[in-house]
Design a protein around this motif. Structure first.
Motif, PDB file in Angstrom:
ATOM      1  N   PRO A 125       1.068  -1.248  -0.002  1.00  0.00           N
ATOM      2  CA  PRO A 125      -0.136  -0.201   0.001  1.00  0.00           C
ATOM      3  C   PRO A 125       1.067   1.153   0.187  1.00  0.00           C
ATOM      4  CG  PRO A 125      -0.740  -1.628   1.296  1.00  0.00           C
ATOM      5  CD  PRO A 125       0.313  -2.406   0.779  1.00  0.00           C
ATOM      6  N   SER A 126       1.835   1.276   1.020  1.00  0.00           N
ATOM      7  CA  SER A 126       2.727   2.282   0.270  1.00  0.00           C
ATOM      8  C   SER A 126       3.462   2.655  -0.357  1.00  0.00           C
ATOM      9  CB  SER A 126       3.602   2.524   1.960  1.00  0.00           C
ATOM     10  OG  SER A 126       4.952   0.496   1.915  1.00  0.00           O
ATOM     11  N   LEU A 127       3.726   1.927  -1.256  1.00  0.00           N
ATOM     12  CA  LEU A 127       4.436   2.013  -2.710  1.00  0.00           C
ATOM     13  C   LEU A 127       4.098   3.853  -3.755  1.00  0.00           C
ATOM     14  CD1 LEU A 127       6.958   0.469  -3.975  1.00  0.00           C
ATOM     15  CD2 LEU A 127       4.629  -0.597  -5.513  1.00  0.00           C
ATOM     16  N   THR A 128       4.538   4.127  -3.948  1.00  0.00           N
ATOM     17  CA  THR A 128       4.295   5.754  -4.497  1.00  0.00           C
ATOM     18  C   THR A 128       3.859   5.267  -5.869  1.00  0.00           C
ATOM     19  OG1 THR A 128       6.357   6.294  -5.370  1.00  0.00           O
ATOM     20  CG2 THR A 128       5.017   6.805  -2.789  1.00  0.00           C
ATOM     21  N   ASP A 129       2.776   6.084  -6.773  1.00  0.00           N
ATOM     22  CA  ASP A 129       2.531   5.863  -8.124  1.00  0.00           C
ATOM     23  C   ASP A 129       4.085   6.390  -8.792  1.00  0.00           C
ATOM     24  OD1 ASP A 129       0.333   5.554  -7.462  1.00  0.00           O
ATOM     25  OD2 ASP A 129      -0.431   7.801  -8.039  1.00  0.00           O
ATOM     26  N   ARG A 130       4.814   6.882  -8.423  1.00  0.00           N
ATOM     27  CA  ARG A 130       6.105   6.953  -8.821  1.00  0.00           C
ATOM     28  C   ARG A 130       6.774   6.030  -8.872  1.00  0.00           C
ATOM     29  NH1 ARG A 130       9.561  12.407  -7.497  1.00  0.00           N
ATOM     30  NH2 ARG A 130       7.697  13.927  -8.241  1.00  0.00           N
ATOM     31  N   GLU A 131       6.906   5.005  -8.105  1.00  0.00           N
ATOM     32  CA  GLU A 131       7.392   4.187  -7.485  1.00  0.00           C
ATOM     33  C   GLU A 131       7.149   2.744  -8.632  1.00  0.00           C
ATOM     34  OE1 GLU A 131       9.196   3.992  -3.195  1.00  0.00           O
ATOM     35  OE2 GLU A 131       7.296   3.630  -3.159  1.00  0.00           O
ATOM     36  N   VAL A 132       5.755   3.060  -8.597  1.00  0.00           N
ATOM     37  CA  VAL A 132       5.303   2.089  -9.317  1.00  0.00           C
ATOM     38  C   VAL A 132       5.325   2.501 -10.670  1.00  0.00           C
ATOM     39  CG1 VAL A 132       2.587   1.440 -10.560  1.00  0.00           C
ATOM     40  CG2 VAL A 132       3.924   1.774  -8.179  1.00  0.00           C
ATOM     41  N   GLN A 133       5.471   3.756 -10.852  1.00  0.00           N
ATOM     42  CA  GLN A 133       5.976   3.767 -12.241  1.00  0.00           C
ATOM     43  C   GLN A 133       7.462   3.720 -13.280  1.00  0.00           C
ATOM     44  OE1 GLN A 133       3.800   5.498 -14.838  1.00  0.00           O
ATOM     45  NE2 GLN A 133       5.879   4.508 -16.346  1.00  0.00           N
ATOM     46  N   LYS A 134       8.678   3.692 -12.038  1.00  0.00           N
ATOM     47  CA  LYS A 134       9.809   3.335 -11.873  1.00  0.00           C
ATOM     48  C   LYS A 134       9.811   1.807 -12.388  1.00  0.00           C
ATOM     49  CE  LYS A 134      14.105   3.783 -10.018  1.00  0.00           C
ATOM     50  NZ  LYS A 134      14.762   4.154  -8.976  1.00  0.00           N
ATOM     51  N   ILE A 135       8.618   0.767 -11.671  1.00  0.00           N
ATOM     52  CA  ILE A 135       9.167  -0.699 -11.829  1.00  0.00           C
ATOM     53  C   ILE A 135       8.675  -0.988 -12.939  1.00  0.00           C
ATOM     54  CG2 ILE A 135       7.637  -2.599 -10.413  1.00  0.00           C
ATOM     55  CD1 ILE A 135       7.840  -1.046  -7.979  1.00  0.00           C
ATOM     56  N   THR A 136       7.799  -0.050 -13.334  1.00  0.00           N
ATOM     57  CA  THR A 136       8.015  -0.437 -15.103  1.00  0.00           C
ATOM     58  C   THR A 136       7.966   0.093 -15.858  1.00  0.00           C
ATOM     59  OG1 THR A 136       5.518   1.287 -15.039  1.00  0.00           O
ATOM     60  CG2 THR A 136       4.709  -0.451 -13.910  1.00  0.00           C
ATOM     61  N   ASP A 137       8.775   1.013 -15.979  1.00  0.00           N
ATOM     62  CA  ASP A 137      10.253   1.030 -16.519  1.00  0.00           C
ATOM     63  C   ASP A 137      11.088   0.730 -16.577  1.00  0.00           C
ATOM     64  OD1 ASP A 137       7.880   4.020 -17.124  1.00  0.00           O
ATOM     65  OD2 ASP A 137       9.367   4.996 -16.513  1.00  0.00           O
ATOM     66  N   SER A 138      11.134   0.186 -15.776  1.00  0.00           N
ATOM     67  CA  SER A 138      12.460  -0.635 -15.637  1.00  0.00           C
ATOM     68  C   SER A 138      12.655  -2.933 -16.343  1.00  0.00           C
ATOM     69  CB  SER A 138      13.071  -0.610 -14.212  1.00  0.00           C
ATOM     70  OG  SER A 138      14.098  -0.297 -13.693  1.00  0.00           O
ATOM     71  N   LEU A 139      11.139  -2.946 -15.841  1.00  0.00           N
ATOM     72  CA  LEU A 139      10.670  -4.056 -16.461  1.00  0.00           C
ATOM     73  C   LEU A 139      10.348  -3.504 -18.332  1.00  0.00           C
ATOM     74  CD1 LEU A 139       8.252  -5.193 -13.456  1.00  0.00           C
ATOM     75  CD2 LEU A 139      10.185  -6.429 -13.987  1.00  0.00           C
ATOM     76  N   VAL A 140       9.645  -3.223 -19.293  1.00  0.00           N
ATOM     77  CA  VAL A 140       9.928  -2.717 -19.978  1.00  0.00           C
ATOM     78  C   VAL A 140      10.711  -2.381 -21.083  1.00  0.00           C
ATOM     79  CG1 VAL A 140       8.738  -1.386 -21.771  1.00  0.00           C
ATOM     80  CG2 VAL A 140       7.113  -2.486 -20.218  1.00  0.00           C
ATOM     81  N   ARG A 141      11.851  -1.828 -20.231  1.00  0.00           N
ATOM     82  CA  ARG A 141      13.096  -1.871 -20.397  1.00  0.00           C
ATOM     83  C   ARG A 141      13.842  -3.128 -21.160  1.00  0.00           C
ATOM     84  NH1 ARG A 141      17.711  -0.573 -18.310  1.00  0.00           N
ATOM     85  NH2 ARG A 141      15.961   0.546 -16.583  1.00  0.00           N
ATOM     86  N   LEU A 142      13.553  -3.558 -19.676  1.00  0.00           N
ATOM     87  CA  LEU A 142      15.091  -5.548 -19.166  1.00  0.00           C
ATOM     88  C   LEU A 142      14.159  -5.987 -20.022  1.00  0.00           C
ATOM     89  CD1 LEU A 142      15.956  -4.438 -15.870  1.00  0.00           C
ATOM     90  CD2 LEU A 142      17.483  -4.056 -18.008  1.00  0.00           C
ATOM     91  N   CYS A 143      13.204  -6.103 -19.831  1.00  0.00           N
ATOM     92  CA  CYS A 143      12.596  -7.242 -21.086  1.00  0.00           C
ATOM     93  C   CYS A 143      11.242  -7.011 -22.252  1.00  0.00           C
ATOM     94  CB  CYS A 143      11.590  -7.976 -19.532  1.00  0.00           C
ATOM     95  SG  CYS A 143      12.727  -8.826 -18.835  1.00  0.00           S
ATOM     96  N   PRO A 144      11.897  -6.074 -23.339  1.00  0.00           N
ATOM     97  CA  PRO A 144      10.714  -6.297 -24.119  1.00  0.00           C
ATOM     98  C   PRO A 144       9.821  -7.325 -24.533  1.00  0.00           C
ATOM     99  CG  PRO A 144      12.977  -5.945 -24.789  1.00  0.00           C
ATOM    100  CD  PRO A 144      13.056  -6.460 -23.503  1.00  0.00           C
ATOM    101  N   GLU A 145      10.533  -7.921 -24.564  1.00  0.00           N
ATOM    102  CA  GLU A 145       9.562  -9.357 -25.279  1.00  0.00           C
ATOM    103  C   GLU A 145       8.371  -9.742 -24.518  1.00  0.00           C
ATOM    104  OE1 GLU A 145      12.781 -11.028 -22.407  1.00  0.00           O
ATOM    105  OE2 GLU A 145      12.349  -9.529 -23.779  1.00  0.00           O
ATOM    106  N   GLY A 146       8.373  -8.991 -22.747  1.00  0.00           N
ATOM    107  CA  GLY A 146       6.655  -9.270 -21.623  1.00  0.00           C
ATOM    108  C   GLY A 146       7.327 -10.727 -21.302  1.00  0.00           C
TER     109      GLY A 146
END
Length: 352
Positions: A324-345
């Motif tokens: 619950p204490s994960l911020t929107d900015r932190e969530v965005q950082k997590i998704t950005d990193s995952l998409v960049r590191l694993c473009p194949e999904g």
């Protein structure tokens, strides 16, 4: 660094604990009773016994069912060692079961195959990562083979099955309130049941002092300080679960995944990758702590083989931050990193 897990503590929680400290009644007392009543009413069972940990609740559950030296207890391999410890505490023999590849939950077909050949004294089903087990299947096994079911709801407080909250289906259920669970008391757990005899026995066994007759008992009490924190946290459980779901839906959209099932809650968000260990390391370099959702399956400790789905889940699964204490900015950082590191999904299935 964005931690993998983080408790959500606010000023109300601090004030609740402070009030108990100021009162001078800090050990087991009225706050414990209040916490037991609130949680048992929420789950929809007759009563609850608050204890010092989820492991203690598992131990007392087995004792309440009369599990003893040499008895066999069926547990999933893909879970934490708490279950293994509890089984060994009573001198019983753990019989490990494989999991369903999609849900990570204990596989009822694997269990039934075992029960056709041998007898067991109890089954512990774990609602893994917040997704309910196929309870109908296990209740049928319980009836067919006259074997009691213990529900481990440590990761699934608030989840439902066919419209009923999990924790009210087995003869006994347990909860954990460790620091990173859905609500926390720092350390703590709870045994719940509709059976008066089990509740009475668990209350007797959790403390050893001031007893007319000696028998082996334990120091498994929860304090009023811990219960005050639990009560304060429990008031926020609906908002905690809602925030977890919001984050999960954001991950679904960003990562192109379908990770929904009726009744589940989002204790963990799991991804699958053939390069899980490498991805965990790369995310660490990006300032994001990810983990294997289960540090090591139990059959690795016992030296057994024959659990292919558990082995695949362990090799391929990654748990990313969701709390619950994960911020929107932190969530965005997590998704950005995952998409960049694993473009194949990320594939759905085991290690979703």
């Amino acid at each position: 660094m964005i931690p993998h897990s983080r408790p959500t503590i606010d000023s109300e929680d601090i004030e609740a604990v402070t009030d108990v400290i100021k009162s001078g009644q800090i050990a087991q007392g009225l706050k414990v009773q209040e916490f037991e009543g609130v949680v048992s009413s929420y789950i929809g069972v007759k009563g609850a016994v608050a204890v010092s940990s989820g492991t203690a609740a598992l131990h007392l559950s087995l004792l309440c069912l009369g599990v003893k030296h040499g008895d066999e207890v069926i547990i999933p391999s893909y879970t934490c060692p708490a279950l293994l410890n509890a089984v060994y505490y009573v001198g019983a023999i753990p019989r490990l079961a494989d999991i369903d590849a999609r849900s990570y939950n204990i596989d009822p077909n694997f269990v039934e195959d075992y029960l056709r050949r041998k007898r067991a004294k109890a089954i512990i089903i774990v609602h893994t990562f917040g997704e309910p087990v196929d309870i109908d299947a296990f209740l049928e096994l319980s009836k067919r083979y006259s074997i009691p079911v213990i529900e481990d709801c440590a990761q699934a407080l608030g989840a439902t099955f066919r419209g009923r909250r999990i924790g009210g289906f087995g003869l006994i259920s347990i909860l954990s309130f460790y620091a990173t669970k859905l609500i926390t008391t720092g350390e703590g757990g709870m045994l719940l049941s509709d059976t008066d005899d089990f509740l009475e026995k668990a209350r007797d066994l959790r403390e050893y002092d001031k007893k007319k007759v000696f028998q082996l008992r334990y120091n498994y009490k929860m304090t009023d300080m811990a219960s005050a924190l639990g009560l304060s946290q429990f008031k926020k459980l609906p908002s905690f679960l809602k925030r977890r779901e919001e984050i999960a839906m954001t991950y679904n959209v960003a990562l192109g995944k379908s990770y929904e099932k009726e009744g589940r809650i989002y204790y963990r968000y799991i991804l699958g990758s053939p390069h899980a260990e490498q991805l965990i390391g790369l995310m660490e370099k990006d300032g994001i702590s990810c983990r294997r959702p289960v540090f090591k399956p139990l059959h690795h400790y016992t030296g057994e083989k024959g659990f292919p789905q558990t082995e695949m889940a362990w090799e391929r699964s990654i748990s990313i931050p969701i709390y619950p204490s994960l911020t929107d900015r932190e969530v965005q950082k997590i998704t950005d990193s995952l998409v960049r590191l694993c473009p194949e999904g990320f594939p759905n299935g085991s290690g979703r």
